[in-house]
Design a protein around this motif. Structure first.
Motif, PDB file in Angstrom:
ATOM      1  N   HIS A 119       0.837  -1.204   0.000  1.00  0.00           N
ATOM      2  CA  HIS A 119       0.000   0.000   0.000  1.00  0.00           C
ATOM      3  C   HIS A 119       0.871   1.253   0.000  1.00  0.00           C
ATOM      4  O   HIS A 119       0.622   2.186  -0.781  1.00  0.00           O
ATOM      5  CB  HIS A 119      -0.913  -0.007   1.220  1.00  0.00           C
ATOM      6  N   TYR A 120       1.885   1.286   0.845  1.00  0.00           N
ATOM      7  CA  TYR A 120       2.784   2.443   0.865  1.00  0.00           C
ATOM      8  C   TYR A 120       3.472   2.620  -0.482  1.00  0.00           C
ATOM      9  O   TYR A 120       3.711   3.750  -0.925  1.00  0.00           O
ATOM     10  CB  TYR A 120       3.851   2.271   1.952  1.00  0.00           C
ATOM     11  N   LEU A 123       1.872   4.886  -3.063  1.00  0.00           N
ATOM     12  CA  LEU A 123       1.718   6.302  -2.757  1.00  0.00           C
ATOM     13  C   LEU A 123       2.846   7.128  -3.367  1.00  0.00           C
ATOM     14  O   LEU A 123       3.943   6.613  -3.636  1.00  0.00           O
ATOM     15  CB  LEU A 123       1.720   6.511  -1.237  1.00  0.00           C
ATOM     16  N   LEU A 125       5.245   9.017  -2.258  1.00  0.00           N
ATOM     17  CA  LEU A 125       5.862   9.284  -0.966  1.00  0.00           C
ATOM     18  C   LEU A 125       6.767  10.509  -1.015  1.00  0.00           C
ATOM     19  O   LEU A 125       7.662  10.602  -1.861  1.00  0.00           O
ATOM     20  CB  LEU A 125       6.666   8.067  -0.515  1.00  0.00           C
ATOM     21  N   SER A 381      -0.279   6.531   6.342  1.00  0.00           N
ATOM     22  CA  SER A 381      -0.122   6.849   4.914  1.00  0.00           C
ATOM     23  C   SER A 381      -0.206   8.352   4.660  1.00  0.00           C
ATOM     24  O   SER A 381       0.565   8.916   3.878  1.00  0.00           O
ATOM     25  CB  SER A 381      -1.186   6.144   4.081  1.00  0.00           C
TER      26      SER A 381
END
Length: 385
Positions: A119-120, A123, A125, A381
């Motif tokens: 999931h990360y 993203l 980031l 998140s």
């Protein structure tokens, strides 16, 4: 598949690796590395000197300072002579509880963190998230100390660390340290009828313990104002005094096994300095006046710094926001948190499961606790983008 179900499957796989501290953790570390690498995490594995154990440090996102570390230890305590209802290295679910050695201490948190990695990875980031999994926490935090040395060498500087020890998802912002020692006394044997012609190692060990008891009382006066620990001061415990072979023999060897639990590092420095002066100025000269080779040697079993509560703690503020908690606690048990704090990070301890289940037969973590942990990691998140 839901992230909770994925976490459950992964935790079952981790439990199947019998990573008792006396054995290797390499198979489990490789398994975690494969899982993380599959979703694009950059993984590094740093072995110990013998090559039998390793730390894993992995990073998602930009390579810059200020990241968030999710950390756990891979080793577990033995199951020898414990009466388990099921195979401790095969996870079993009963009544909403997941049973197995390490489920709460602390492979549950590791499984949750790794299950969140895909999931990360999706993203955008702006802040790195790091995964730090260590060896030999249960026997002295040796892996975390090696990890800290490597992070310094590589100039990797995360800002925040969440140590996922079992706290029932309560936020722990402080705990005492644990310093363990064995002090050896080398005297001179002889016949008991002529005690002045020998160096009685047991008698000098007793004098050393007497000084420990004096320092034990001194430490009560050094307790920090408004200390939240119980008791509020640094403690000393004499665990064993061993020496001698017979009633009529001057003992040539003795040892004292002892520990202290500092509430602040300055207390540990005070105790060690006072003991050094007592030995150097009083005991050793008296011993060597009879036998020049007499000696006192202290073996460091382990020195694990505590987690000192800080007024400014970004990790505490972050996890309070993520969990909705309106308060924090201090804990009587030790963790690797102080090692991360010594690197300059803000640190808290927060993870699924109860410390009351750790180290016992039929250790378990509840599904509800795991869901709460995943909820916390899911809300993280928003702090990474």
């Amino acid at each position: 598949m839901s992230v909770l179900e994925d976490t459950k499957i992964l935790l079952g796989e981790l439990i199947s690796f019998p990573t008792v501290s006396s054995d290797s953790n390499l198979d489990m570390i490789k398994h975690l590395a494969d899982r993380l690498s599959a979703c694009g995490v950059e993984v590094e594995i740093w072995h110990n000197e013998t090559g039998t154990k390793a730390n894993l440090f992995a990073t998602l996102g930009p390579k810059r300072d200020g990241g968030i570390v999710l950390s756990g230890h891979s080793d577990v305590v033995p199951v020898t002579d414990q009466d388990w209802s099921s195979d401790p290295f095969e996870m079993e679910e009963r009544d909403g509880k997941w049973y197995g050695r390490g489920t709460c201490d602390m492979k549950g948190f590791i499984a949750a963190a790794v299950a969140m990695a895909p999931h990360y990875a999706q993203l955008d980031l702006q802040r790195p998230v790091h995964f730090a999994f260590t060896y030999d926490e249960e026997v002295g935090c040796f892996g975390a100390r090696a990890l800290a040395d490597t992070l310094r060498e590589k100039d990797i500087n995360p800002a925040v660390a969440i140590i996922g020890e079992p706290t029932s998802m309560r936020i722990i912002e402080g705990h005492k340290g644990c310093y363990e020692y064995t002090t050896h006394f080398i005297g001179l044997e002889g016949h008991g009828s002529g005690p002045d012609r020998g160096v009685n190692a047991v008698e000098y060990a007793v004098r050393y313990v007497s000084r420990l008891l004096e320092l034990k009382m001194d430490l009560q006066q050094r307790a920090p104002a408004n200390s939240r620990f119980e008791p509020p001061w640094t403690t000393i415990n004499t665990g064993a005094l061993v020496g001698g072979v017979a009633h009529n023999v001057i003992p040539g060897k003795a040892r004292v096994e002892w520990e202290m639990r500092p509430v602040q590092k300055s207390d540990a420095d005070y105790v060690k300095d006072e003991l050094h002066k007592f030995c150097a100025n009083t005991l050793i000269p008296a011993m060597q006046a009879v036998h020049p080779d007499a000696a006192i040697e202290t073996e460091v079993i382990g020195e694990v710094d505590g987690l000192e509560p800080m007024d400014d703690n970004k990790a505490r503020d972050l996890v309070m926001e993520l969990t909705g908690a309106n308060g924090t606690d201090v804990a009587p048990f030790g963790t690797e948190a102080g090692i991360f704090q010594d690197l300059g990070m803000s640190v808290v301890v927060c993870g699924p499961g109860s410390i009351e289940q750790a180290h016992k037969p039929d250790e378990y973590v509840s599904e509800d606790q795991m869901a709460q942990c995943l909820d916390m990691l899911g809300r993280l998140s928003a702090k990474l983008i």
